[in-house]
Motif scaffolding. Structure first.
Motif, PDB file in Angstrom:
ATOM      1  N   LEU A  42       0.831  -1.203   0.000  1.00 55.68           N
ATOM      2  CA  LEU A  42       0.000   0.000   0.000  1.00 55.68           C
ATOM      3  C   LEU A  42       0.862   1.248   0.000  1.00 55.68           C
ATOM      4  CD1 LEU A  42      -2.809   1.407   0.316  1.00 55.68           C
ATOM      5  CD2 LEU A  42      -2.380   1.305   2.774  1.00 55.68           C
ATOM      6  N   MET A  43       1.869   1.278   0.863  1.00 58.54           N
ATOM      7  CA  MET A  43       2.739   2.449   0.962  1.00 58.54           C
ATOM      8  C   MET A  43       3.509   2.659  -0.345  1.00 58.54           C
ATOM      9  SD  MET A  43       1.838   3.514   3.877  1.00 58.54           S
ATOM     10  CE  MET A  43       2.915   4.906   3.998  1.00 58.54           C
ATOM     11  N   GLU A  44       3.910   1.572  -0.967  1.00 57.49           N
ATOM     12  CA  GLU A  44       4.628   1.654  -2.246  1.00 57.49           C
ATOM     13  C   GLU A  44       3.730   2.237  -3.335  1.00 57.49           C
ATOM     14  OE1 GLU A  44       5.957  -1.635  -5.495  1.00 57.49           O
ATOM     15  OE2 GLU A  44       6.599  -2.020  -3.432  1.00 57.49           O
ATOM     16  N   GLN A  45       2.484   1.784  -3.383  1.00 54.65           N
ATOM     17  CA  GLN A  45       1.560   2.240  -4.416  1.00 54.65           C
ATOM     18  C   GLN A  45       1.113   3.680  -4.208  1.00 54.65           C
ATOM     19  OE1 GLN A  45      -1.537  -0.718  -4.438  1.00 54.65           O
ATOM     20  NE2 GLN A  45      -0.387  -2.088  -5.770  1.00 54.65           N
ATOM     21  N   LEU A  46       1.060   4.144  -2.969  1.00 55.43           N
ATOM     22  CA  LEU A  46       0.617   5.506  -2.692  1.00 55.43           C
ATOM     23  C   LEU A  46       1.770   6.496  -2.566  1.00 55.43           C
ATOM     24  CD1 LEU A  46      -2.278   4.863  -0.142  1.00 55.43           C
ATOM     25  CD2 LEU A  46      -2.466   5.480  -2.557  1.00 55.43           C
ATOM     26  N   GLU A  53      -6.358  12.874  -5.508  1.00 43.89           N
ATOM     27  CA  GLU A  53      -6.260  12.505  -6.927  1.00 43.89           C
ATOM     28  C   GLU A  53      -6.489  11.010  -7.116  1.00 43.89           C
ATOM     29  OE1 GLU A  53      -2.500  13.934  -8.332  1.00 43.89           O
ATOM     30  OE2 GLU A  53      -3.044  16.038  -8.016  1.00 43.89           O
ATOM     31  N   VAL A  54      -5.990  10.200  -6.198  1.00 46.14           N
ATOM     32  CA  VAL A  54      -6.177   8.743  -6.280  1.00 46.14           C
ATOM     33  C   VAL A  54      -7.662   8.404  -6.156  1.00 46.14           C
ATOM     34  CG1 VAL A  54      -5.682   6.545  -5.125  1.00 46.14           C
ATOM     35  CG2 VAL A  54      -3.869   8.233  -5.404  1.00 46.14           C
ATOM     36  N   ALA A  56     -10.211  10.428  -6.806  1.00 41.32           N
ATOM     37  CA  ALA A  56     -10.908  10.938  -7.992  1.00 41.32           C
ATOM     38  C   ALA A  56     -10.729   9.990  -9.178  1.00 41.32           C
ATOM     39  CB  ALA A  56     -10.401  12.331  -8.331  1.00 41.32           C
ATOM     40  N   ALA A  57      -9.517   9.483  -9.376  1.00 42.13           N
ATOM     41  CA  ALA A  57      -9.263   8.550 -10.479  1.00 42.13           C
ATOM     42  C   ALA A  57     -10.052   7.261 -10.281  1.00 42.13           C
ATOM     43  CB  ALA A  57      -7.768   8.253 -10.579  1.00 42.13           C
ATOM     44  N   GLY A  58     -10.135   6.786  -9.049  1.00 40.97           N
ATOM     45  CA  GLY A  58     -10.906   5.581  -8.765  1.00 40.97           C
ATOM     46  C   GLY A  58     -12.389   5.789  -8.986  1.00 40.97           C
ATOM     47  N   SER A  59     -12.883   6.963  -8.631  1.00 41.35           N
ATOM     48  CA  SER A  59     -14.303   7.275  -8.842  1.00 41.35           C
ATOM     49  C   SER A  59     -14.644   7.287 -10.324  1.00 41.35           C
ATOM     50  CB  SER A  59     -14.651   8.624  -8.221  1.00 41.35           C
ATOM     51  OG  SER A  59     -14.506   8.560  -6.829  1.00 41.35           O
ATOM     52  N   GLU A  60     -13.743   7.829 -11.148  1.00 38.77           N
ATOM     53  CA  GLU A  60     -13.961   7.846 -12.600  1.00 38.77           C
ATOM     54  C   GLU A  60     -14.024   6.418 -13.143  1.00 38.77           C
ATOM     55  OE1 GLU A  60     -11.114  10.268 -14.652  1.00 38.77           O
ATOM     56  OE2 GLU A  60     -11.517  11.991 -13.361  1.00 38.77           O
ATOM     57  N   LYS A  61     -13.154   5.561 -12.658  1.00 39.33           N
ATOM     58  CA  LYS A  61     -13.154   4.165 -13.119  1.00 39.33           C
ATOM     59  C   LYS A  61     -14.442   3.459 -12.700  1.00 39.33           C
ATOM     60  CE  LYS A  61      -8.170   3.536 -13.311  1.00 39.33           C
ATOM     61  NZ  LYS A  61      -7.014   2.810 -12.770  1.00 39.33           N
ATOM     62  N   LEU A  62     -14.897   3.709 -11.472  1.00 35.95           N
ATOM     63  CA  LEU A  62     -16.126   3.075 -10.995  1.00 35.95           C
ATOM     64  C   LEU A  62     -17.351   3.552 -11.755  1.00 35.95           C
ATOM     65  CD1 LEU A  62     -15.680   2.925  -7.124  1.00 35.95           C
ATOM     66  CD2 LEU A  62     -15.794   1.027  -8.719  1.00 35.95           C
ATOM     67  N   ALA A  63     -17.322   4.792 -12.212  1.00 37.08           N
ATOM     68  CA  ALA A  63     -18.465   5.337 -12.950  1.00 37.08           C
ATOM     69  C   ALA A  63     -18.687   4.605 -14.265  1.00 37.08           C
ATOM     70  CB  ALA A  63     -18.261   6.823 -13.204  1.00 37.08           C
ATOM     71  N   SER A  64     -17.625   4.033 -14.820  1.00 34.01           N
ATOM     72  CA  SER A  64     -17.754   3.336 -16.095  1.00 34.01           C
ATOM     73  C   SER A  64     -18.144   1.868 -15.935  1.00 34.01           C
ATOM     74  CB  SER A  64     -16.447   3.427 -16.881  1.00 34.01           C
ATOM     75  OG  SER A  64     -15.429   2.712 -16.209  1.00 34.01           O
ATOM     76  N   VAL A  65     -18.202   1.380 -14.707  1.00 36.76           N
ATOM     77  CA  VAL A  65     -18.567  -0.018 -14.463  1.00 36.76           C
ATOM     78  C   VAL A  65     -20.090  -0.147 -14.503  1.00 36.76           C
ATOM     79  CG1 VAL A  65     -18.517  -1.889 -12.761  1.00 36.76           C
ATOM     80  CG2 VAL A  65     -16.531  -0.414 -13.055  1.00 36.76           C
ATOM     81  N   PRO A  66     -20.604  -1.067 -15.321  1.00 37.25           N
ATOM     82  CA  PRO A  66     -22.065  -1.219 -15.377  1.00 37.25           C
ATOM     83  C   PRO A  66     -22.605  -1.779 -14.070  1.00 37.25           C
ATOM     84  CG  PRO A  66     -20.990  -2.901 -16.697  1.00 37.25           C
ATOM     85  CD  PRO A  66     -19.915  -1.977 -16.219  1.00 37.25           C
TER      86      PRO A  66
END
Length: 105
Positions: A42-46, A53-54, A56-66
């Motif tokens: 987790l620490m490596e990825q963040l 920003e992380v 917000a990017a995740g929210s955009e990805k979830l919005a495209s999931v049916p």
């Protein structure tokens, strides 16, 4: 999940870039143990990323999931109506079970 939650609690508490030690302290305060491998990953990825920003990017990805049933709205509505009718019929049958007699008459 507990590692992410603890990380986010650190950020909400005012620490924009929590260390693994900070996350471990939060987990220890509620009696949970940190998994070193998961926390390290987790620490490596963040590392070097802004958490807003992380998210917000995740929210955009979830919005495209049916979402389940979104494309078959009419079919779902029809089955819900059928279930409601069935429920009403079963309630009518239950009211006839006393054959006109009531325990409190």
């Amino acid at each position: 999940m507990k590692h992410i939650a603890a990380y986010l609690l650190c950020v909400l508490g005012g620490n924009a870039t929590p260390s693994s030690g900070d996350v471990e302290k939060v987990l220890a305060s509620v009696g949970a143990e940190a998994d070193g491998d998961k926390l390290g990953k987790l620490m490596e990825q963040l590392s070097g990323k802004d958490i807003a920003e992380v998210i917000a990017a995740g929210s955009e990805k979830l919005a495209s999931v049916p979402a389940g049933g979104a494309s078959a709205g009419g079919a779902a509505g029809g089955s819900a109506a059928a279930a409601e009718e069935e429920k009403e019929e079963s309630e009518e049958e239950e009211s006839d079970d006393d054959m006109g007699f009531s325990l409190f008459d």
